[in-house]
Structures are given as C-alpha cells and as structure tokens.
Design an enzyme around this catalytic site. Structure first.
Site, short mmCIF file in Angstrom:
data_model
loop_
_atom_site.label_atom_id
_atom_site.label_comp_id
_atom_site.label_asym_id
_atom_site.label_seq_id
_atom_site.Cartn_x
_atom_site.Cartn_y
_atom_site.Cartn_z
N TYR A 130 1.06 4.86 17.57
CA TYR A 130 -0.02 4.18 16.84
C TYR A 130 -1.33 4.94 17.01
CZ TYR A 130 -3.50 0.59 15.73
OH TYR A 130 -4.56 -0.10 15.21
N ASN A 173 -8.02 -1.21 5.38
CA ASN A 173 -7.79 -1.99 6.59
C ASN A 173 -6.31 -2.24 6.89
OD1 ASN A 173 -8.51 -4.14 8.72
ND2 ASN A 173 -7.29 -5.30 7.24
N ILE A 201 -10.01 -6.62 19.80
CA ILE A 201 -10.55 -7.65 18.93
C ILE A 201 -9.66 -8.89 19.01
CG2 ILE A 201 -11.25 -8.22 16.58
CD1 ILE A 201 -12.86 -5.92 17.83
N ALA A 214 -1.71 8.02 17.49
CA ALA A 214 -1.63 9.25 16.69
C ALA A 214 -2.00 8.97 15.24
CB ALA A 214 -0.23 9.84 16.78
N VAL A 246 0.82 -1.23 0.00
CA VAL A 246 0.00 0.00 0.00
C VAL A 246 0.84 1.27 0.00
CG1 VAL A 246 -2.02 -1.09 1.08
CG2 VAL A 246 -0.26 0.00 2.52
N SER A 290 -9.32 3.16 15.27
CA SER A 290 -9.13 2.37 16.48
C SER A 290 -9.69 3.14 17.66
CB SER A 290 -7.65 2.08 16.72
OG SER A 290 -7.45 1.48 17.99
N LYS A 293 -4.03 6.67 14.13
CA LYS A 293 -5.46 6.40 14.03
C LYS A 293 -6.28 7.65 14.31
CE LYS A 293 -5.14 2.19 12.70
NZ LYS A 293 -5.55 1.82 11.32
#
Length: 252
Positions: free
Chosen positions: A157, A92, A190, A159, A66, A144, A161
């Site tokens: 992480y 995702n 999850i 930051a 990506v 998240s 999201k």
C-alpha cells in the site's frame, strides 16, 4: 460567509463514505457543484439530495468503477457536456490490504496498483484534456503519510501511495503550462470507519503510533477535507506540485 468554490465543478471519487464523503460535503458547503462518485449504485442518492438542499447547491451522485476506463470516460464526458467545464478532480478512491511482506498476495497488490495508481493516472490524463479547454483547473490526489514514513504491514500500500507522490510532482510540472495545478494531500491516521476496523484488530500498535502524533489527537475526515478545499480554490492559485501532510505533525 464567503464561498471560495462557488459554481466550481468538482468531481470526487470514492465519495460514499469516510474521507471522500467529507470532502464532498466540504466542497458543497464552499459552493461547489459536486459530482460525488462511487462504484456502488444507489448508495449516495438520498445523501446527495440532502447535501444539495443544506448547501444550496447541486450534489450529484455518479456511479462507476475507477478501473473501468470506458465508464470513467463516459462519466467525465457527461459532466463536461452538462456543465461545460470541470474545475477540480479529487482522486480519493483507494484500496488497502494491511498485510506484511510475506503475506500479501499478488492479486491484492495488483488490485491496489490498479485502483490507487493506474486509475489515477488515467483519470488525470482524461480530465487534464478537458480542463485545458477552459485554460485551467486543480487536481488533488490523496496520498498517505505511509508513503513518507513507511509503515509495517502496509508495504505494498505504501508503494502505491509513494507512486502517487512521484506522479503528482511530475504531473504538476507537465501540466503547469496549461494552467492546471496538481497537488496531493497525505493524511496520517484519520478516524474513519476503516480506522475503527483496524483498531479492533491492532489496538496496541495503533495506540503506539497515536502517541507519536505531536498534536496529540487523531485526524478527522474534516481535517483532510479542509486541505482539499484550500487546494481546489483560487486561494492556492500559486501552489502546485506540493504534498500537504495532514498528519498532526507525525511525519517529522
């Protein structure tokens, strides 16, 4: 059973395992033509064949990184050329390094921003142009709950999201005139392969977080997939710019 996404063309990144795989399977069960994307060549070939047969649709593996702008453009254009449309993009694919502020390294932070934020922005830029040719579409970004609540050991992480939440809200306003809806799903804890690895290292801390989930259980990849399926479908035709918490009421 009504198939709410019948013949819709859907692209899902990070579809080889966990939440992404469950999203691909759910959209296929709803009748979508699914392009399941991952960077590891060959990892989804057999699964895609079985998923296609089980759901009487087409699930097609697509391999690219990506963060590779040229590869992303080539993949998206090939889908558009083949199908004549792209109805849904689910962003995702993601990277996470669980480290405290004093321990996170700059290359790790930069990688998370390249995958979790910059790649998402660039894919939305591209797919929105293609969706506009057919006067509409649905983009679902995976955020998240950490972006809402914060999480010790996940500052960088979180930051990334948080950036996705802000981007989702602004993109929804900008693309609304083209008939393109943009929403995000913000999962809580999850139970995926990644969760199992984290639990082995930080079981006590995670148990404390689980005890604060009002619904009293961990989320499943299927819980997230259900929310994505709804947002991708015409059932959500008047919903855009929203952040759907799939967290068992942990965010309240």
């Amino acid at each position: 059973m009504e198939k709410f996404l019948e013949n819709k063309v859907c692209i899902i990144t990070g579809a080889a395992q966990g939440i992404g795989k469950s999203i691909a399977e759910r959209l296929a069960s709803d009748g979508a033509i699914v392009y399941a994307c991952d960077r590891a060549e060959g990892t989804m070939d057999e699964w895609a064949k079985v998923c296609s047969e089980e759901n009487n649709t087409r699930v097609l593996p697509l391999y690219f990184d990506v963060t590779d702008t040229v590869a992303v453009k080539s993949a998206f254009m090939s889908v558009f050329k083949q199908e004549g449309r792209i109805d849904t993009l689910v962003n995702n694919a993601g990277v996470v390094f669980n480290k405290k502020i004093g321990m996170i390294l700059r290359p790790e932070t930069e990688l998370m921003f390249r995958v979790n934020v910059i790649a998402v922005i660039e894919m939305v830029q591209l797919v929105s142009r293609l969706m506009a040719r057919n006067h509409g579409g649905s983009i679902v970004n995976i955020a998240s709950v950490t972006a809402v609540l914060g999480s010790p050991g996940q500052t960088a992480y979180s930051a990334t999201k948080g950036a996705i939440i802000s981007f989702t809200k602004s993109a929804a306003k900008e693309l609304a005139s083209l008939g393109i809806r943009v929403n995000a799903v913000a999962p809580g804890i999850i139970k995926t392969e990644r969760f199992n690895e984290l639990y082995e290292a930080n079981g006590d801390k995670i148990d404390n977080r689980i005890s604060r989930i009002a619904l009293g259980r961990l989320g499943t990849p299927q819980d997230v997939a259900n929310a994505v399926s709804f947002l991708a479908s015409d059932r959500a035709s008047y919903i855009s710019g929203q952040i759907f918490g799939v967290d068992g009421c942990a965010s309240i």
